[in-house]
Design a protein around this motif. Structure first.
Motif, PDB file in Angstrom:
ATOM      1  N   TYR A 155      18.272 -22.698  14.645  1.00 38.66           N
ATOM      2  CA  TYR A 155      18.555 -23.704  15.669  1.00 38.66           C
ATOM      3  C   TYR A 155      18.332 -23.079  17.046  1.00 38.66           C
ATOM      4  O   TYR A 155      18.301 -21.851  17.204  1.00 38.66           O
ATOM      5  CB  TYR A 155      19.994 -24.217  15.553  1.00 38.66           C
ATOM      6  N   TRP A 156      18.171 -23.941  18.061  1.00 40.82           N
ATOM      7  CA  TRP A 156      17.992 -23.486  19.432  1.00 40.82           C
ATOM      8  C   TRP A 156      18.866 -24.335  20.347  1.00 40.82           C
ATOM      9  O   TRP A 156      18.982 -25.553  20.151  1.00 40.82           O
ATOM     10  CB  TRP A 156      16.532 -23.614  19.860  1.00 40.82           C
ATOM     11  N   VAL A 157      19.468 -23.696  21.334  1.00 35.29           N
ATOM     12  CA  VAL A 157      20.317 -24.377  22.313  1.00 35.29           C
ATOM     13  C   VAL A 157      19.857 -23.991  23.712  1.00 35.29           C
ATOM     14  O   VAL A 157      19.579 -22.813  23.979  1.00 35.29           O
ATOM     15  CB  VAL A 157      21.805 -24.010  22.146  1.00 35.29           C
ATOM     16  N   LYS A 158      19.779 -24.987  24.585  1.00 26.72           N
ATOM     17  CA  LYS A 158      19.415 -24.730  25.983  1.00 26.72           C
ATOM     18  C   LYS A 158      20.321 -25.562  26.879  1.00 26.72           C
ATOM     19  O   LYS A 158      20.585 -26.728  26.594  1.00 26.72           O
ATOM     20  CB  LYS A 158      17.950 -25.092  26.235  1.00 26.72           C
ATOM     21  N   MET A 179      19.367 -14.416  23.179  1.00 29.73           N
ATOM     22  CA  MET A 179      19.883 -15.082  24.367  1.00 29.73           C
ATOM     23  C   MET A 179      19.052 -14.648  25.562  1.00 29.73           C
ATOM     24  O   MET A 179      18.749 -13.462  25.728  1.00 29.73           O
ATOM     25  CB  MET A 179      21.356 -14.701  24.573  1.00 29.73           C
ATOM     26  N   SER A 180      18.671 -15.615  26.389  1.00 27.17           N
ATOM     27  CA  SER A 180      17.865 -15.289  27.560  1.00 27.17           C
ATOM     28  C   SER A 180      18.098 -16.322  28.656  1.00 27.17           C
ATOM     29  O   SER A 180      18.621 -17.411  28.405  1.00 27.17           O
ATOM     30  CB  SER A 180      16.370 -15.241  27.207  1.00 27.17           C
ATOM     31  N   THR A 181      17.746 -15.950  29.870  1.00 28.21           N
ATOM     32  CA  THR A 181      17.719 -16.863  31.014  1.00 28.21           C
ATOM     33  C   THR A 181      16.381 -16.662  31.713  1.00 28.21           C
ATOM     34  O   THR A 181      15.568 -15.825  31.284  1.00 28.21           O
ATOM     35  CB  THR A 181      18.869 -16.570  31.997  1.00 28.21           C
ATOM     36  N   GLN A 182      16.171 -17.393  32.824  1.00 31.09           N
ATOM     37  CA  GLN A 182      14.929 -17.192  33.555  1.00 31.09           C
ATOM     38  C   GLN A 182      14.903 -15.818  34.234  1.00 31.09           C
ATOM     39  O   GLN A 182      13.867 -15.385  34.741  1.00 31.09           O
ATOM     40  CB  GLN A 182      14.710 -18.292  34.596  1.00 31.09           C
ATOM     41  N   ASP A 198      15.888 -11.349  29.292  1.00 32.50           N
ATOM     42  CA  ASP A 198      16.609 -11.364  28.022  1.00 32.50           C
ATOM     43  C   ASP A 198      17.915 -10.572  28.136  1.00 32.50           C
ATOM     44  O   ASP A 198      18.051  -9.680  28.969  1.00 32.50           O
ATOM     45  CB  ASP A 198      15.747 -10.754  26.910  1.00 32.50           C
ATOM     46  N   TRP A 199      18.863 -10.940  27.267  1.00 29.99           N
ATOM     47  CA  TRP A 199      20.137 -10.241  27.210  1.00 29.99           C
ATOM     48  C   TRP A 199      20.211  -9.440  25.919  1.00 29.99           C
ATOM     49  O   TRP A 199      19.729  -9.881  24.874  1.00 29.99           O
ATOM     50  CB  TRP A 199      21.294 -11.241  27.239  1.00 29.99           C
ATOM     51  N   ASN A 200      20.825  -8.292  26.006  1.00 25.13           N
ATOM     52  CA  ASN A 200      21.049  -7.474  24.814  1.00 25.13           C
ATOM     53  C   ASN A 200      22.354  -7.894  24.156  1.00 25.13           C
ATOM     54  O   ASN A 200      23.437  -7.681  24.711  1.00 25.13           O
ATOM     55  CB  ASN A 200      21.100  -5.982  25.191  1.00 25.13           C
ATOM     56  N   LEU A 201      22.248  -8.498  22.981  1.00 25.22           N
ATOM     57  CA  LEU A 201      23.433  -8.940  22.254  1.00 25.22           C
ATOM     58  C   LEU A 201      23.913  -7.840  21.325  1.00 25.22           C
ATOM     59  O   LEU A 201      23.158  -6.925  20.987  1.00 25.22           O
ATOM     60  CB  LEU A 201      23.101 -10.198  21.441  1.00 25.22           C
ATOM     61  N   PRO A 202      25.173  -7.879  20.898  1.00 21.79           N
ATOM     62  CA  PRO A 202      25.678  -6.865  19.960  1.00 21.79           C
ATOM     63  C   PRO A 202      24.828  -6.819  18.693  1.00 21.79           C
ATOM     64  O   PRO A 202      24.349  -7.850  18.209  1.00 21.79           O
ATOM     65  CB  PRO A 202      27.102  -7.341  19.655  1.00 21.79           C
ATOM     66  N   PHE A 224      19.380 -20.030  23.827  1.00 18.41           N
ATOM     67  CA  PHE A 224      19.974 -19.337  22.685  1.00 18.41           C
ATOM     68  C   PHE A 224      19.193 -19.698  21.422  1.00 18.41           C
ATOM     69  O   PHE A 224      18.772 -20.848  21.252  1.00 18.41           O
ATOM     70  CB  PHE A 224      21.438 -19.734  22.483  1.00 18.41           C
ATOM     71  N   ALA A 225      19.027 -18.736  20.555  1.00 16.07           N
ATOM     72  CA  ALA A 225      18.420 -18.963  19.245  1.00 16.07           C
ATOM     73  C   ALA A 225      19.342 -18.373  18.192  1.00 16.07           C
ATOM     74  O   ALA A 225      19.858 -17.270  18.356  1.00 16.07           O
ATOM     75  CB  ALA A 225      17.038 -18.323  19.157  1.00 16.07           C
ATOM     76  N   GLY A 226      19.556 -19.136  17.122  1.00 23.43           N
ATOM     77  CA  GLY A 226      20.463 -18.661  16.088  1.00 23.43           C
ATOM     78  C   GLY A 226      20.123 -19.251  14.733  1.00 23.43           C
ATOM     79  O   GLY A 226      19.098 -19.920  14.559  1.00 23.43           O
ATOM     80  N   SER A 227      21.002 -19.009  13.783  1.00 24.24           N
ATOM     81  CA  SER A 227      20.796 -19.509  12.426  1.00 24.24           C
ATOM     82  C   SER A 227      22.108 -20.055  11.889  1.00 24.24           C
ATOM     83  O   SER A 227      23.194 -19.686  12.340  1.00 24.24           O
ATOM     84  CB  SER A 227      20.266 -18.394  11.517  1.00 24.24           C
ATOM     85  N   THR A 228      21.996 -20.930  10.900  1.00 26.87           N
ATOM     86  CA  THR A 228      23.168 -21.523  10.265  1.00 26.87           C
ATOM     87  C   THR A 228      22.987 -21.534   8.755  1.00 26.87           C
ATOM     88  O   THR A 228      21.863 -21.643   8.249  1.00 26.87           O
ATOM     89  CB  THR A 228      23.401 -22.963  10.765  1.00 26.87           C
ATOM     90  N   LYS A 229      24.098 -21.430   8.049  1.00 24.42           N
ATOM     91  CA  LYS A 229      24.067 -21.478   6.587  1.00 24.42           C
ATOM     92  C   LYS A 229      24.048 -22.916   6.086  1.00 24.42           C
ATOM     93  O   LYS A 229      24.007 -23.146   4.884  1.00 24.42           O
ATOM     94  CB  LYS A 229      25.290 -20.745   6.018  1.00 24.42           C
ATOM     95  N   GLY A 230      24.125 -23.861   7.001  1.00 23.22           N
ATOM     96  CA  GLY A 230      24.107 -25.264   6.618  1.00 23.22           C
ATOM     97  C   GLY A 230      25.302 -26.040   7.124  1.00 23.22           C
ATOM     98  O   GLY A 230      25.381 -27.258   6.934  1.00 23.22           O
ATOM     99  N   ASP A 231      26.243 -25.335   7.802  1.00 20.83           N
ATOM    100  CA  ASP A 231      27.386 -26.043   8.365  1.00 20.83           C
ATOM    101  C   ASP A 231      27.295 -26.028   9.888  1.00 20.83           C
ATOM    102  O   ASP A 231      26.212 -25.874  10.450  1.00 20.83           O
ATOM    103  CB  ASP A 231      28.702 -25.430   7.863  1.00 20.83           C
TER     104      ASP A 231
END
Length: 228
Positions: A65-68, A92-95, A98-102, A132-139
């Motif tokens: 999924y992607w969120v903006k 995660m990024s902005t204009q 990019d951000w370094n996530l854990p 933001f870009a991420g993943s989901t198991k279906g929930d």
């Protein structure tokens, strides 16, 4: 009569302090606008009311999924924020870059308490678009950008809220001054302890974030399941 006037004046001062503290905390809250969510089936939700998507578990909806969204300039840009996650966030990024996530998935996945983002002042001082870009198991999945309650300006605002509430209690309790001070201190401590549990240690309110329509139709059911 004279004591009554003093009590009313003290209560009025407490109310003013409480209003100022709440206004300060409101100003320190990053607010997302123009939220856009690309779901796992690649359908896009435009102008979403929340940066979360709530849905029942369905393995067929597993995927990316992607969120903006956009944040407007803040009067007092915070140097630290918390990022709460539902399912996983990977990028995660902005204009501004990019951000370094854990690197630990346990930190980036299903972290309702949130992990800290440092050096956010430059992004909050001007209009910024967050990706933001991420993943989901279906929930349910998504992210929530929120102030860090341990950050000094936020903590001071919270402290002023508690002090003003204690002051209001002391003006209205019909007991001697020493007992009023003790009761106000106990209730103030209880408020802080409950606040720490609900908003910092193990936030449950994230599971109740829904669109307005969902709030009126299903929030009671969803929140009841997650109420201790």
């Amino acid at each position: 009569m004279k004591n009554s006037l003093k009590s009313n004046a003290f209560f009025g001062l407490s109310l003013v302090l409480f209003t100022l503290a709440m206004s300060w905390l409101f100003l320190l809250t990053p607010r997302a606008h123009n939220i856009e969510i690309i779901k796992t089936d690649l359908n896009t939700v435009q102008d979403s009311l929340a940066s979360f998507q709530f849905q029942d578990m369905n393995p067929e909806r597993e995927g990316l999924y992607w969120v903006k969204f956009t944040t407007t300039p803040m009067i007092y840009p915070l140097k630290h924020l918390k990022l709460r996650t539902m399912n996983c966030v990977h990028e995660m990024s902005t204009q501004h870059g990019d951000w370094n996530l854990p690197t630990d998935l346990n930190t980036r996945c299903d972290n309702l308490a949130g992990f800290k983002l440092n050096n956010t002042g430059a992004s909050l001082a001007k209009e910024t678009t967050w990706h933001f870009a991420g993943s989901t198991k279906g929930d349910s999945y998504g992210v929530l950008l929120e102030k860090d309650w341990t950050d000094l300006p936020v903590a001071l605002g919270l402290a002023l809220v508690v002090v003003s509430l204690m002051m209001m209690l002391m003006t209205k309790l019909p007991v001697p001054l020493a007992e009023r001070a003790f009761i106000a201190a106990v209730l103030g401590g209880a408020f802080l302890f409950r606040f720490w549990l609900v908003f910092i240690k193990a936030p449950r309110n994230s599971v109740c974030f829904r669109t307005w329509q969902d709030t009126f139709t299903a929030a009671r059911k969803s929140c009841a399941v997650n109420t201790p």
